[in-house]
Design a protein around this motif. Structure first.
Motif, PDB file in Angstrom:
ATOM      1  N   VAL A   1       0.827  -1.214   0.000  1.00 27.47           N
ATOM      2  CA  VAL A   1       0.000   0.000   0.000  1.00 27.47           C
ATOM      3  C   VAL A   1       0.859   1.261   0.000  1.00 27.47           C
ATOM      4  CG1 VAL A   1      -2.039  -1.079   1.036  1.00 27.47           C
ATOM      5  CG2 VAL A   1      -0.363   0.037   2.513  1.00 27.47           C
TER       6      VAL A   1
ATOM      7  N   PRO B   1       1.924   2.606  -4.023  1.00 25.84           N
ATOM      8  CA  PRO B   1       1.092   3.624  -4.699  1.00 25.84           C
ATOM      9  C   PRO B   1       0.962   4.891  -3.873  1.00 25.84           C
ATOM     10  CG  PRO B   1      -0.273   1.822  -3.900  1.00 25.84           C
ATOM     11  CD  PRO B   1       1.153   1.395  -3.712  1.00 25.84           C
ATOM     12  N   LEU B   2       1.058   4.758  -2.548  1.00 29.42           N
ATOM     13  CA  LEU B   2       0.915   5.944  -1.699  1.00 29.42           C
ATOM     14  C   LEU B   2       2.010   6.960  -2.000  1.00 29.42           C
ATOM     15  CD1 LEU B   2      -0.361   7.441   0.724  1.00 29.42           C
ATOM     16  CD2 LEU B   2       1.196   6.193   2.193  1.00 29.42           C
TER      17      LEU B   2
ATOM     18  N   SER C   1       1.485   8.604  -5.163  1.00 30.33           N
ATOM     19  CA  SER C   1       0.360   9.547  -5.128  1.00 30.33           C
ATOM     20  C   SER C   1       0.754  10.840  -4.427  1.00 30.33           C
ATOM     21  CB  SER C   1      -0.837   8.913  -4.417  1.00 30.33           C
ATOM     22  OG  SER C   1      -0.738   9.078  -3.009  1.00 30.33           O
ATOM     23  N   VAL C   2       1.635  10.740  -3.422  1.00 25.98           N
ATOM     24  CA  VAL C   2       1.945  11.946  -2.644  1.00 25.98           C
ATOM     25  C   VAL C   2       2.611  12.996  -3.518  1.00 25.98           C
ATOM     26  CG1 VAL C   2       3.349  12.869  -0.771  1.00 25.98           C
ATOM     27  CG2 VAL C   2       2.061  10.783  -0.433  1.00 25.98           C
TER      28      VAL C   2
END
Lengths: 481, 179
Positions: free
Chosen positions: A230, A233-234, A237-238
């Motif tokens: 997780v 992708p986090l 995305s940030v």
């Protein structure tokens, strides 16, 4: 895993001849268990001096408002957001090492992930401090949160990337923290079981009662894998969302679709530079040369070449698209970057980010500790300039020539930035004192398969057929040929 | 001898310990638990430890986060106070996605980790249930319940399997308060 031997051709991840499991424990715990060295005290004093400067400058800002900074009505974002993006970007390497390299089964991450994750957490703390400071009125810093309020419950605007950013950064910090601390539990337990008296009590509380039973390890591994899954992708995305802060606006130079991948590559680029800046010193001072080897340094340098080149291509693409778009303002923004009053910032960025990392194509340079350290500083500087160039040069000459202006930092701007480095190094040096800087359990996992001694043993016992012309030597300073 | 509660077989090598488990199982000696300084891959199958269900928990928490975020944003922007932003629809789903994603990750990560802490009774201040201090350092320790096995035969199997030290513990766990 333990019974699996890695090819002798692959460069060992643990060097040295007589490394045992207890030797790893001794080596990694030593900096935590002995009294701090003179070098640590000197570094810590400098860092705390920076921290004091930060406190003074931030307090001055809070008391007087952001008029204390060099901002004006044309350049409304400058050092604050430059520093914010710079710090967040630095944090990204920690997550890349701990999460993405875990998913890719890159075992060399095992000895650097702990300190890189610590770096992530402290860098995000520094970044968050700029967010709070740039709000001007930090006592209403809760306004971006979707809380019922006195304005007739006018909610925050979820169409705004600034609100997405609040969620992205706070999630990123929280998840990084829990990932880091869960990984620390077995190592804190190791220190606990070696300590006496009060130290044992403190580490016992911090260890959450870890005992290393089969079920604990099994669940621990599951948790690590899913957190990595997780976090991957986090982290992407940030910085994507950070880039949206710019890209969704209509400012020439910001309004480009290339921003998300370009920002993410830049973040990893700068983060690895900071990891190298920190670890090259830490491995020497703490005596971790057997665990953070030249193979690790070289691998990180290769990532720097890759991401540095991506960033270089992105700079070129931006220029091309500005010309190709046929939009006058867009074209001017980019010509102005390279030849306007901030030309020196632009060319510092190009020199540090595009040209200097290409030196790592030379094996001599990427396997030299001194050269790597110097170039890592170059990248840190270059990536700071990148954000400065994007933010200030795009703003300072806007659509209306009568409102063109320059940005000059005040002593408060400069002090907050230097002070944030003090905050960062204070936290990092304290971390090196109280927590194991290398994930012991994960490094022990590699001892039987990927260490220099295990590979030598394989050769000595004749378990591997040596290829013709290969004398059975294991290169430990260079890399696989 | 009847005061002995647990027999601990110490190994200094994970592979030797793994074959030790085989030998103990062949002699019908039941293993209580194994304590190691790092995860030993494949040991779960040997000891018949079931696959962890934490991934399912993580998924459930994650989907809860997604639904929470969507419901919250939908209520705020569409139901409670729709705003006219350039005549665009209040229900602008693509704009909801970033926050939905972030809350999915946040809920999945924290939900799973706290489930892990709950399932393994890990919390700050918990008294560590450790049988031997070196199991977090350099020893691979097989623990055998002394009451259900014959101590002498366990000792001889352990010795034969290559244990470098055999301990007879009269208490189940080490007391961290003494000393």
């Amino acid at each position: 895993m333990s019974s699996h031997s890695e090819s002798i051709i692959r460069e060992p991840l643990i060097t040295g001849q007589a490394i045992s499991y207890s030797q790893i424990t001794e080596d990694v715990c030593a900096p935590v268990e002995r009294m701090p060295s003179k070098a640590w005290w000197i570094g810590f004093s400098i860092a705390v001096a920076g921290l004091v400067l930060w406190l003074i400058a931030v307090s001055y800002t809070f008391w007087n408002g952001i008029g204390a900074w060099g901002l004006n009505k044309t350049v409304g974002w400058a050092w604050d957001i430059t520093n914010f993006v710079w710090w967040v970007g630095i944090g990204h390497a920690g997550t890349l090492i701990s999460a993405i390299l875990l998913l890719f089964r890159q075992n060399w991450r095992n000895s650097i992930n702990r300190s890189a994750e610590a770096m992530t957490i402290f860098a995000v703390i520094c970044a968050a401090s700029f967010i709070v400071a740039h709000m001007g009125r930090p006592w209403v810093a809760y306004w971006p949160l979707p809380l019922p309020n006195q304005f007739g419950s006018l909610w925050v605007n979820f169409n705004s990337p600034l609100v997405w950013d609040v969620f992205a950064i706070s999630t990123y910090f929280s998840v990084s923290l829990v990932f880091w601390y869960t990984g620390l539990l077995p190592d804190i337990a190791t220190i606990r079981d070696r300590a006496q008296g009060l130290r044992r009590r403190i580490y016992s509380i911090m260890s959450f009662g870890w005992n290393g039973s089969v079920k604990t390890w099994q669940r621990f591994e599951t948790v690590s894998l899913i957190l990595a899954g997780v976090s991957t992708p986090l982290v992407l995305s940030v910085h994507t969302i950070v880039s949206f802060d710019f890209a969704t606006s209509v400012i020439p130079g910001w309004h480009t679709t290339i921003f998300p991948p370009y920002f993410v590559a830049g973040a990893i680029f700068s983060g690895f530079a900071m990891v190298l800046t920190l670890l090259l010193i830490a491995r020497k001072v703490l005596g971790f040369e057997n665990y953070i080897t030249m193979a690790h340094i070289e691998s990180m340098n290769k990532i720097i070449i890759l991401t540095g080149s991506i960033v270089g291509v992105a700079y070129g693409t931006e220029f091309f698209i500005a010309w190709y778009s046929g939009v006058e303002y867009e074209q001017y923004a980019f010509i102005n970057r390279a030849t306007g009053p901030y030309w020196w910032a632009y060319w510092s960025m190009i020199t540090c980010n595009v040209i200097s990392p290409q030196l790592f194509w030379f094996k001599k340079i990427r396997t030299s500790v001194t050269a790597t350290w110097i170039l890592s500083i170059f990248v840190n500087i270059g990536m700071w300039f990148e954000r400065f160039v994007i933010i200030v040069t795009s703003l300072h000459r806007d659509y209306l020539p009568s409102s063109w202006a320059m940005f000059y930092p005040t002593w408060v701007d400069v002090s907050i930035f230097i002070g944030s480095l003090g905050l960062f190094f204070t936290l990092f040096l304290l971390f090196l004192r109280v927590l194991p800087a290398i994930a012991m359990a994960e490094v022990k996992l590699l001892l039987k398969g990927s260490s220099e001694q295990s590979k030598r043993k394989l050769i000595e016992h004749g378990h591997v057929a040596l290829p013709e012309g290969y004398d059975g030597s294991i290169e430990v300073t260079g890399s696989k040929n | 001898m009847s005061k002995v509660k647990y027999i601990l077989g110490h190994f200094d090598d994970p592979d030797v310990m793994m074959s030790g488990i085989d030998k103990l199982q062949k002699s019908n000696i039941s293993i209580e638990d194994v304590f190691t300084p790092f995860p030993i891959h494949g040991i779960e199958n040997k000891l018949g430890v079931k696959r962890s269900r934490l991934p399912i928990a993580a998924f459930c928490f994650g989907i809860t986060g997604t639904i929470t975020a969507f419901t919250m944003i939908y209520y705020m922007l569409v139901v409670d106070w729709p705003m006219n932003i350039g005549g665009k629809p209040a229900f602008a789903f693509p704009d909801f996605i970033p926050v939905m994603f972030e809350l999915t990750v946040l809920f999945a990560a924290y939900g799973m980790v706290f489930t892990f802490f709950y399932a393994n009774h890990l919390f700050p201040g918990r008294a560590p249930r450790v049988m031997d201090l070196r199991a977090t350092n350099d020893r691979f320790v097989i623990a055998i319940d002394a009451s259900s096995n014959d101590i002498n035969s366990v000792d001889s199997v352990l010795k034969e399997a290559g244990a470098i030290e055999i301990k007879h513990n009269e208490r189940k766990y080490i007391s961290y308060d003494e000393e």
